[in-house]
Design an enzyme around this catalytic site. Structure first.
Site, PDB file in Angstrom:
ATOM      1  N   GLU A  65      23.082 -17.371   8.098  1.00 41.92           N
ATOM      2  CA  GLU A  65      21.765 -17.742   7.561  1.00 41.92           C
ATOM      3  C   GLU A  65      21.621 -19.259   7.382  1.00 41.92           C
ATOM      4  O   GLU A  65      20.485 -19.752   7.319  1.00 41.92           O
ATOM      5  CB  GLU A  65      21.513 -16.996   6.239  1.00 41.92           C
ATOM      6  CG  GLU A  65      21.294 -15.504   6.503  1.00 41.92           C
ATOM      7  CD  GLU A  65      21.244 -14.648   5.251  1.00 41.92           C
ATOM      8  OE1 GLU A  65      20.418 -13.734   5.177  1.00 41.92           O
ATOM      9  OE2 GLU A  65      22.061 -14.878   4.319  1.00 41.92           O
ATOM     10  N   ASP A 125      15.838  -5.571   9.670  1.00 40.75           N
ATOM     11  CA  ASP A 125      15.995  -4.102   9.794  1.00 40.75           C
ATOM     12  C   ASP A 125      15.003  -3.450   8.849  1.00 40.75           C
ATOM     13  O   ASP A 125      14.355  -4.133   8.065  1.00 40.75           O
ATOM     14  CB  ASP A 125      17.444  -3.694   9.434  1.00 40.75           C
ATOM     15  CG  ASP A 125      17.821  -4.128   8.024  1.00 40.75           C
ATOM     16  OD1 ASP A 125      18.388  -5.227   7.873  1.00 40.75           O
ATOM     17  OD2 ASP A 125      17.490  -3.410   7.060  1.00 40.75           O
TER      18      ASP A 125
END
Ligand code: OS5
Length: 230
Positions: free
Chosen positions: A12, A196
């Site tokens: 990230e 997701d």
């Protein structure tokens, strides 16, 4: 201004580090902190490791040791709202801890005495994000982000979180960073790109889309940084 950028996982913050190019590093309390200049600001960047405890440590150290004046979190999330597709950006209007349960004492889910179920993100940073989205021609969703020490990969758990907190997305670090910032009176902003749908496919989708969604979020955060007033 001294700004802190936090992600939970190395993936990230990697796109942020690639974009800023040059930085110095220091180690403290189990984290590596990367420092550089960007967009006329001093930045301190770190990935905390996964979950509420590690992210609270990192946010606290960034405030107390590195003197961060604002904290911006960038990363990925599981989508709850049907409007949110993989790669979409969502900024938190407010965050809550979906795994807090002292309902046996008559409290609502997510509530801790002397705290609140929801912690609101900084309104100036949210307004700036809305402007950046328009200028970049990107759709930016705003909604409640629910945090807990669980990778949610079940439609049932996801629906419970949606129903109980009216949440649009879920992850594992935002509300703990929010709690630290609220207690130290430091403005904060949480941005997530969907990796997701927190359902039965979540594990596979997460592996497939972690890097691409993390990049979407990082790119947007860096555009915000360049436009934060000095
Ligand atoms: O940071 C965790 C929360 N993130 C957001 C997120 C999420 N949270 C909850 N439920 C969902 N459905 C979510 N979708 C996106 C993502 C991240 C999830 S935990 C992922 C753990 C993956 C992992 N485990 N081991 N490794 C990777 C390998 C490894 C080995 C050594 C060092 C570091 C990693």
């Amino acid at each position: 201004m001294k700004l802190a950028l936090i992600g939970a996982m190395r993936e990230e913050i990697d796109p942020i580090l690639e974009a800023v190019n040059e930085y110095t590093t220091s180690e403290y309390a189990g984290n590596t902190f990367y420092e550089c200049q960007y967009g006329g600001h001093e930045l301190v960047i770190a990935y905390s490791k996964i979950g509420k405890v590690f992210s609270a440590i990192t946010a606290s150290v960034m405030i107390e040791r590195y003197k961060a004046q604002k904290i911006l979190f960038s990363g990925v999330a599981g989508g709850i709202s049907k409007d949110l597709k993989i790669g979409d950006l969502v900024m938190a209007s407010a965050l809550c801890q979906h795994d807090v349960d002292i309902t046996a004492f008559g409290h609502p889910y997510g509530f801790i005495p002397e705290g609140s179920v929801m912690i609101e993100a900084d309104s100036d940073l949210r307004s700036l994000a809305a402007e950046v989205a328009v200028d970049m021609g990107i759709e930016l969703y705003e909604g409640i982000i629910a945090t807990g020490d669980q990778f949610v990969a079940s439609a049932e758990r996801k629906e419970w979180i949606e129903k109980t907190f009216n949440a649009d997305a879920l992850e594992m670090e935002g509300a703990s960073v929010a709690c630290v910032c609220q207690n130290f009176n430091v403005p904060f902003f949480v941005l997530r790109a969907i990796s997701d749908a927190a359902d039965g496919e979540a594990g596979m989708d997460f592996d497939t889309f972690l890097k691409s969604s993390a990049s979407v979020s990082a790119k947007f955060i860096l555009e915000m940084v360049a436009r934060i007033g000095h």
